[in-house]
Write a protein that holds these residues in place. Structure first.
Motif, mmCIF file in Angstrom:
data_model
loop_
_atom_site.group_PDB
_atom_site.id
_atom_site.type_symbol
_atom_site.label_atom_id
_atom_site.label_comp_id
_atom_site.label_asym_id
_atom_site.label_seq_id
_atom_site.Cartn_x
_atom_site.Cartn_y
_atom_site.Cartn_z
ATOM 1 N N THR A 278 0.789 -1.229 -0.021
ATOM 2 C CA THR A 278 -0.108 -0.076 0.165
ATOM 3 C C THR A 278 0.696 1.408 0.054
ATOM 4 N N THR A 279 2.017 1.405 0.691
ATOM 5 C CA THR A 279 2.635 2.277 0.755
ATOM 6 C C THR A 279 3.700 2.696 -0.302
ATOM 7 N N GLU A 280 3.937 1.342 -1.128
ATOM 8 C CA GLU A 280 4.719 1.594 -2.145
ATOM 9 C C GLU A 280 4.122 2.296 -3.450
ATOM 10 N N ILE A 281 2.974 2.691 -3.416
ATOM 11 C CA ILE A 281 2.381 3.596 -4.410
ATOM 12 C C ILE A 281 2.955 4.823 -4.600
ATOM 13 N N TYR A 282 3.489 5.299 -3.165
ATOM 14 C CA TYR A 282 4.233 6.665 -3.357
ATOM 15 C C TYR A 282 5.271 6.742 -4.037
ATOM 16 N N THR A 283 6.060 5.707 -4.362
ATOM 17 C CA THR A 283 7.223 5.493 -4.950
ATOM 18 C C THR A 283 7.286 5.943 -6.393
ATOM 19 N N HIS A 284 5.983 5.936 -6.922
ATOM 20 C CA HIS A 284 5.605 6.296 -8.434
ATOM 21 C C HIS A 284 5.280 7.837 -8.484
ATOM 22 N N VAL A 285 4.975 8.331 -7.154
ATOM 23 C CA VAL A 285 4.601 9.857 -7.153
ATOM 24 C C VAL A 285 5.750 10.602 -7.135
ATOM 25 N N SER A 286 6.733 10.240 -6.555
ATOM 26 C CA SER A 286 7.796 11.186 -6.184
ATOM 27 C C SER A 286 8.897 11.667 -7.422
ATOM 28 N N THR A 287 8.088 12.372 -8.191
ATOM 29 C CA THR A 287 8.624 12.724 -9.612
ATOM 30 C C THR A 287 9.773 13.742 -9.258
ATOM 31 N N GLN A 288 9.708 14.680 -8.207
ATOM 32 C CA GLN A 288 10.708 15.749 -7.929
ATOM 33 C C GLN A 288 12.201 14.991 -7.505
ATOM 34 N N LYS A 289 11.899 13.623 -6.732
ATOM 35 C CA LYS A 289 13.205 13.034 -6.290
ATOM 36 C C LYS A 289 13.659 12.542 -7.514
ATOM 37 N N GLN A 290 12.842 11.916 -8.276
ATOM 38 C CA GLN A 290 13.572 11.063 -9.594
ATOM 39 C C GLN A 290 14.155 12.133 -10.424
ATOM 40 N N LYS A 291 13.767 13.393 -10.466
ATOM 41 C CA LYS A 291 14.141 14.473 -11.310
ATOM 42 C C LYS A 291 15.625 14.665 -10.585
ATOM 43 N N ASN A 292 15.655 14.711 -9.314
ATOM 44 C CA ASN A 292 17.001 15.065 -8.561
ATOM 45 C C ASN A 292 18.111 14.208 -8.639
ATOM 46 N N ILE A 293 17.579 12.955 -8.955
ATOM 47 C CA ILE A 293 18.610 11.776 -8.874
ATOM 48 C C ILE A 293 19.179 11.716 -10.671
ATOM 49 N N LEU A 294 18.210 11.873 -11.394
ATOM 50 C CA LEU A 294 18.668 11.930 -12.702
ATOM 51 C C LEU A 294 19.698 13.149 -13.016
ATOM 52 N N MET A 295 19.359 14.172 -12.291
ATOM 53 C CA MET A 295 20.211 15.424 -12.494
ATOM 54 C C MET A 295 21.434 15.499 -12.040
ATOM 55 N N ASN A 296 21.624 14.819 -10.789
ATOM 56 C CA ASN A 296 22.855 14.636 -9.980
ATOM 57 C C ASN A 296 23.506 13.415 -9.818
ATOM 58 N N LYS A 297 22.774 12.171 -10.057
ATOM 59 C CA LYS A 297 23.443 11.142 -10.236
ATOM 60 C C LYS A 297 23.655 10.049 -11.551
ATOM 61 N N LEU A 298 23.210 10.799 -12.810
ATOM 62 C CA LEU A 298 23.189 10.153 -13.808
ATOM 63 C C LEU A 298 24.746 9.937 -14.357
ATOM 64 N N PRO A 299 25.120 8.720 -14.577
ATOM 65 C CA PRO A 299 26.446 8.469 -14.891
ATOM 66 C C PRO A 299 26.786 9.182 -15.875
ATOM 67 N N ARG A 300 25.882 9.697 -16.967
ATOM 68 C CA ARG A 300 26.345 10.369 -18.348
ATOM 69 C C ARG A 300 26.866 11.667 -17.931
ATOM 70 N N ASN A 301 26.459 12.049 -16.740
ATOM 71 C CA ASN A 301 27.167 13.510 -16.242
ATOM 72 C C ASN A 301 28.478 13.538 -16.028
ATOM 73 N N HIS A 302 29.170 12.206 -15.703
ATOM 74 C CA HIS A 302 30.539 12.287 -15.278
ATOM 75 C C HIS A 302 31.458 11.703 -16.441
ATOM 76 N N MET A 303 30.986 11.837 -17.665
ATOM 77 C CA MET A 303 31.478 11.301 -18.704
ATOM 78 C C MET A 303 31.961 12.594 -19.430
ATOM 79 N N SER A 304 33.349 12.687 -20.030
ATOM 80 C CA SER A 304 33.828 13.495 -20.922
ATOM 81 C C SER A 304 33.970 12.895 -22.409
ATOM 82 N N ILE A 305 33.241 13.158 -23.050
ATOM 83 C CA ILE A 305 33.114 12.499 -24.594
ATOM 84 C C ILE A 305 33.903 13.447 -25.609
ATOM 85 N N ARG A 306 34.752 12.885 -26.241
ATOM 86 C CA ARG A 306 35.281 13.648 -27.421
ATOM 87 C C ARG A 306 34.228 13.823 -28.605
ATOM 88 N N LYS A 307 34.308 15.023 -29.200
ATOM 89 C CA LYS A 307 33.367 15.087 -30.351
ATOM 90 C C LYS A 307 34.054 15.800 -31.367
#
Length: 307
Positions: A278-307
């Protein structure tokens, strides 16, 4: 059908006396089983598999999945009682498939800035109060909303709080939830404590006389419907377009705790959920938390790619 009516009456009495179910649950059971009895008046036996399948099909045609699930559960519990008490040699529900797809509806929450606006409007009304009656109504409304948002309490639990359930000295509230399950929560925010203390100082006489912590203008228990009307009225006064309900404060409370990295098991205990599902439904609601994770923890953010 008189026999069925007698069995239903006996079952409801058993639920009240031995199971000690609350009045709200008993009322729902009575409504659902009365509907079942009425439907079965067209059948020679209400206990055969075909009759039950017809009843279940009829429910699916008339109601939303969530309501169907509740009505089937009430009927199934009744049949389990009949089997246990040996009124039936075999429970026909054992041979009926009850699985059906129920749409998952995400809980509606109130954005934090809207909650701030709402509370600010309530405190503004308190300042503007010119009569004792207006002041008392404002104090009660503030106390109700502050407690809803500070604890995630259900509106039925809030309105059922007795005077002895809130300890303003030790800052605790004892909540009796579904299935008569108790949970003791701490009230830690000083603004919330101040609101509750000020409310109590103005309503002390009515509270002691009534026995309930939240009382209406007649000195009786504050009803759930009164809380809903109050929230709707003040939302409109605050120019809030969102339709605010008591349960949305509960959803917002849980979602915001999750976004603050509170373990979901603790949230489960605070909300009084018997199942973590019943409580786990809130894990689908936390969009702000998801956004923060993807902004700060996304592995792609720490990669330097030659272009």
């Amino acid at each position: 059908m008189n026999h069925l009516s007698t069995l239903i009456t006996d079952y409801l009495r058993n639920c009240q006396i031995r199971k000690r179910l609350n009045a709200k649950t008993l009322k729902a059971y009575k409504i659902d089983l009365s509907q079942f009895e009425k439907f079965m008046s067209n059948y020679s036996s209400p206990f055969c598999k075909d009759a039950l399948n017809s009843y279940i099909s009829d429910l699916h045609q008339k109601y939303q999945p969530k309501t169907v699930k509740r009505k089937i559960a009430a009927t199934k519990a009744f049949f389990h009682y009949l089997e246990f008490e040996e009124f039936l040699p075999e429970n026909p529900f054992n041979k009926i498939s009850l699985k059906f797809r129920e749409p998952k509806l995400l809980p509606k929450t109130i954005p934090p800035h809207v909650i701030e606006t709402f509370l600010s409007e309530l405190y503004k009304k308190k300042k503007e109060a010119v009569t004792t009656y207006q002041k008392k109504c404002s104090l009660r409304n503030i106390a109700v909303v502050e407690l809803l948002f500070a604890t995630g309490i259900r509106v039925s639990e809030l309105c059922s709080l007795k005077s002895e359930n809130i300890d303003l000295i030790n800052h605790t509230v004892l909540i009796f939830g579904k299935g008569s399950k108790e949970r003791l929560l701490q009230i830690t925010n000083m603004d919330v404590l101040s609101a509750l203390n000020e409310y109590y100082s103005f309503f002390c006489k009515e509270i002691l006389s009534c026995g309930y912590f939240f009382v209406n203008r007649l000195g009786s228990r504050l009803s759930e419907q009164s809380v809903r009307f109050m929230l709707d009225r003040h939302a409109k006064a605050s120019d809030i377009s969102l339709h605010i309900t008591p349960h949305m404060f509960r959803h917002s409370f849980a979602t915001l705790l999750l976004e603050e990295d509170v373990d979901i098991r603790y949230i489960q205990q605070i909300l009084g959920h018997s199942s973590i599902t019943t409580t786990e439904i809130y894990t689908h609601v936390s969009t702000q938390k998801q956004k923060n994770i993807l902004m700060n923890k996304l592995p792609r953010n720490h990669m330097s790619i030659r272009k």
